[in-house]
Design a protein around this motif. Structure first.
Motif, PDB file in Angstrom:
ATOM      1  N   ASN A  94      41.451  26.135  29.411  1.00  0.00           N
ATOM      2  CA  ASN A  94      41.813  25.359  29.130  1.00  0.00           C
ATOM      3  C   ASN A  94      41.323  24.168  29.356  1.00  0.00           C
ATOM      4  N   LEU A  95      40.354  24.064  29.118  1.00  0.00           N
ATOM      5  CA  LEU A  95      39.517  22.345  29.761  1.00  0.00           C
ATOM      6  C   LEU A  95      40.332  21.589  29.595  1.00  0.00           C
ATOM      7  N   LEU A  96      40.517  20.992  28.134  1.00  0.00           N
ATOM      8  CA  LEU A  96      41.717  19.489  28.571  1.00  0.00           C
ATOM      9  C   LEU A  96      42.917  19.695  28.633  1.00  0.00           C
ATOM     10  N   ALA A  97      43.138  20.869  28.311  1.00  0.00           N
ATOM     11  CA  ALA A  97      44.834  21.149  30.003  1.00  0.00           C
ATOM     12  C   ALA A  97      44.655  20.439  31.156  1.00  0.00           C
ATOM     13  N   LEU A  98      43.550  20.051  31.373  1.00  0.00           N
ATOM     14  CA  LEU A  98      43.507  19.376  32.709  1.00  0.00           C
ATOM     15  C   LEU A  98      43.228  18.434  32.360  1.00  0.00           C
ATOM     16  N   LYS A  99      43.126  17.447  31.476  1.00  0.00           N
ATOM     17  CA  LYS A  99      42.676  15.690  30.926  1.00  0.00           C
ATOM     18  C   LYS A  99      43.633  15.126  31.388  1.00  0.00           C
ATOM     19  N   GLY A 100      43.914  14.440  32.082  1.00  0.00           N
ATOM     20  CA  GLY A 100      44.267  13.368  32.970  1.00  0.00           C
ATOM     21  C   GLY A 100      45.300  14.307  34.137  1.00  0.00           C
ATOM     22  N   GLN A 101      44.933  15.433  34.576  1.00  0.00           N
ATOM     23  CA  GLN A 101      45.576  16.047  35.609  1.00  0.00           C
ATOM     24  C   GLN A 101      44.356  16.111  36.888  1.00  0.00           C
ATOM     25  N   GLN A 102      44.618  16.947  38.309  1.00  0.00           N
ATOM     26  CA  GLN A 102      44.109  16.359  38.832  1.00  0.00           C
ATOM     27  C   GLN A 102      44.102  18.636  39.504  1.00  0.00           C
ATOM     28  N   PHE A 103      42.539  18.754  39.189  1.00  0.00           N
ATOM     29  CA  PHE A 103      42.112  20.369  39.751  1.00  0.00           C
ATOM     30  C   PHE A 103      41.119  20.477  40.916  1.00  0.00           C
ATOM     31  N   GLN A 104      41.074  21.203  41.349  1.00  0.00           N
ATOM     32  CA  GLN A 104      40.517  21.605  42.096  1.00  0.00           C
ATOM     33  C   GLN A 104      39.057  22.715  41.827  1.00  0.00           C
ATOM     34  N   ILE A 105      37.833  22.399  42.040  1.00  0.00           N
ATOM     35  CA  ILE A 105      36.439  23.619  41.997  1.00  0.00           C
ATOM     36  C   ILE A 105      36.263  23.835  43.421  1.00  0.00           C
ATOM     37  N   GLY A 106      35.904  24.833  43.962  1.00  0.00           N
ATOM     38  CA  GLY A 106      36.028  25.190  45.626  1.00  0.00           C
ATOM     39  C   GLY A 106      36.271  24.016  46.038  1.00  0.00           C
ATOM     40  N   ILE A 150      30.578  22.747  45.458  1.00  0.00           N
ATOM     41  CA  ILE A 150      30.656  23.355  44.049  1.00  0.00           C
ATOM     42  C   ILE A 150      30.125  24.885  43.876  1.00  0.00           C
ATOM     43  N   VAL A 151      30.698  25.807  44.481  1.00  0.00           N
ATOM     44  CA  VAL A 151      29.174  27.025  44.320  1.00  0.00           C
ATOM     45  C   VAL A 151      29.631  27.851  42.853  1.00  0.00           C
ATOM     46  N   VAL A 152      28.662  28.393  41.859  1.00  0.00           N
ATOM     47  CA  VAL A 152      29.016  29.927  40.637  1.00  0.00           C
ATOM     48  C   VAL A 152      30.141  30.358  41.070  1.00  0.00           C
ATOM     49  N   GLY A 153      30.504  30.713  40.520  1.00  0.00           N
ATOM     50  CA  GLY A 153      31.301  31.590  41.084  1.00  0.00           C
ATOM     51  C   GLY A 153      32.725  30.961  41.587  1.00  0.00           C
ATOM     52  N   ASP A 154      32.849  29.904  42.649  1.00  0.00           N
ATOM     53  CA  ASP A 154      34.264  29.417  42.656  1.00  0.00           C
ATOM     54  C   ASP A 154      35.531  28.866  41.482  1.00  0.00           C
ATOM     55  N   SER A 155      36.771  29.416  41.588  1.00  0.00           N
ATOM     56  CA  SER A 155      38.189  29.266  40.549  1.00  0.00           C
ATOM     57  C   SER A 155      38.057  27.328  40.413  1.00  0.00           C
ATOM     58  N   VAL A 156      38.544  27.086  39.671  1.00  0.00           N
ATOM     59  CA  VAL A 156      38.584  25.877  39.121  1.00  0.00           C
ATOM     60  C   VAL A 156      40.230  25.922  38.445  1.00  0.00           C
ATOM     61  N   VAL A 157      40.912  25.069  39.849  1.00  0.00           N
ATOM     62  CA  VAL A 157      42.545  25.333  39.788  1.00  0.00           C
ATOM     63  C   VAL A 157      43.068  23.842  39.608  1.00  0.00           C
ATOM     64  N   LYS A 158      44.074  24.058  38.687  1.00  0.00           N
ATOM     65  CA  LYS A 158      45.000  22.541  38.454  1.00  0.00           C
ATOM     66  C   LYS A 158      46.050  22.867  40.020  1.00  0.00           C
ATOM     67  N   ILE A 159      46.081  21.544  40.506  1.00  0.00           N
ATOM     68  CA  ILE A 159      46.536  21.451  41.644  1.00  0.00           C
ATOM     69  C   ILE A 159      47.829  20.249  41.179  1.00  0.00           C
TER      70      ILE A 159
END
Length: 159
Positions: A94-106, A150-159
């Motif tokens: 849920n992208l809106l859960a990342l509002k105001g949060q840091q996250f990693q993609i690749g 950032i590459v297609v297939g990378d994970s999106v993870v909240k940090i």
């Protein structure tokens, strides 16, 4: 055990997303072009994207595949990622859960800065009602905290 408060609940996001596709627009008003990978450059934006360096709060735009399913259902026709004019299509989080949060993609670290509201081009891209159909489904804007690939297939993870 006491019941968690909303502030605590906002920090819990065990799901991981995945990058489904990436688009950039080399020139203003140009059609988006698909890429297998891009470099997210802190303070600038995505490599090859015309929007780079215009606003640090909107260096990257993201949209959920699940929202495109909803938009397609409402429109009664397919809503392809490139027509939304968002850079990165993700699924499974849920992208809106990342509002105001840091996250990693690749290799890159981003921070969600706000909702990505639709623009008038949605009417042009999706036809009559396109703008209103995209309302609430526009995705997330983000700034780049740490540059990286950032590459297609990378994970999106909240940090």
């Amino acid at each position: 055990m006491s019941e968690p408060i909303i502030k605590e609940l906002l920090t819990i996001l065990p799901q991981q997303g995945e990058v489904v596709s990436i688009t950039v627009r080399p020139k203003r008003k140009a059609d988006p072009e698909y890429r297998e990978e891009v470099t997210a450059e802190q303070g600038s934006g995505l490599s090859e994207d015309h929007f780079s360096s215009r606003s640090t709060k909107r260096e990257v735009t993201l949209i959920q595949a699940e929202h495109l399913d909803a938009v397609s259902s409402i429109l009664g026709k397919e809503a392809p990622h490139h027509l939304t004019r968002r850079n990165i299509l993700v699924k499974g989080i849920n992208l809106l859960a990342l509002k105001g949060q840091q996250f990693q993609i690749g290799e890159a670290v981003l921070e969600g800065t706000g909702e990505c509201h639709p623009c008038s081009r949605m009417e042009e891209n999706f036809g009559p009602g396109g703008y209103n159909t995209m309302r609430g489904h526009g995705g997330l804007t983000a700034k780049i905290i740490q540059s990286g690939r950032i590459v297609v297939g990378d994970s999106v993870v909240k940090i």
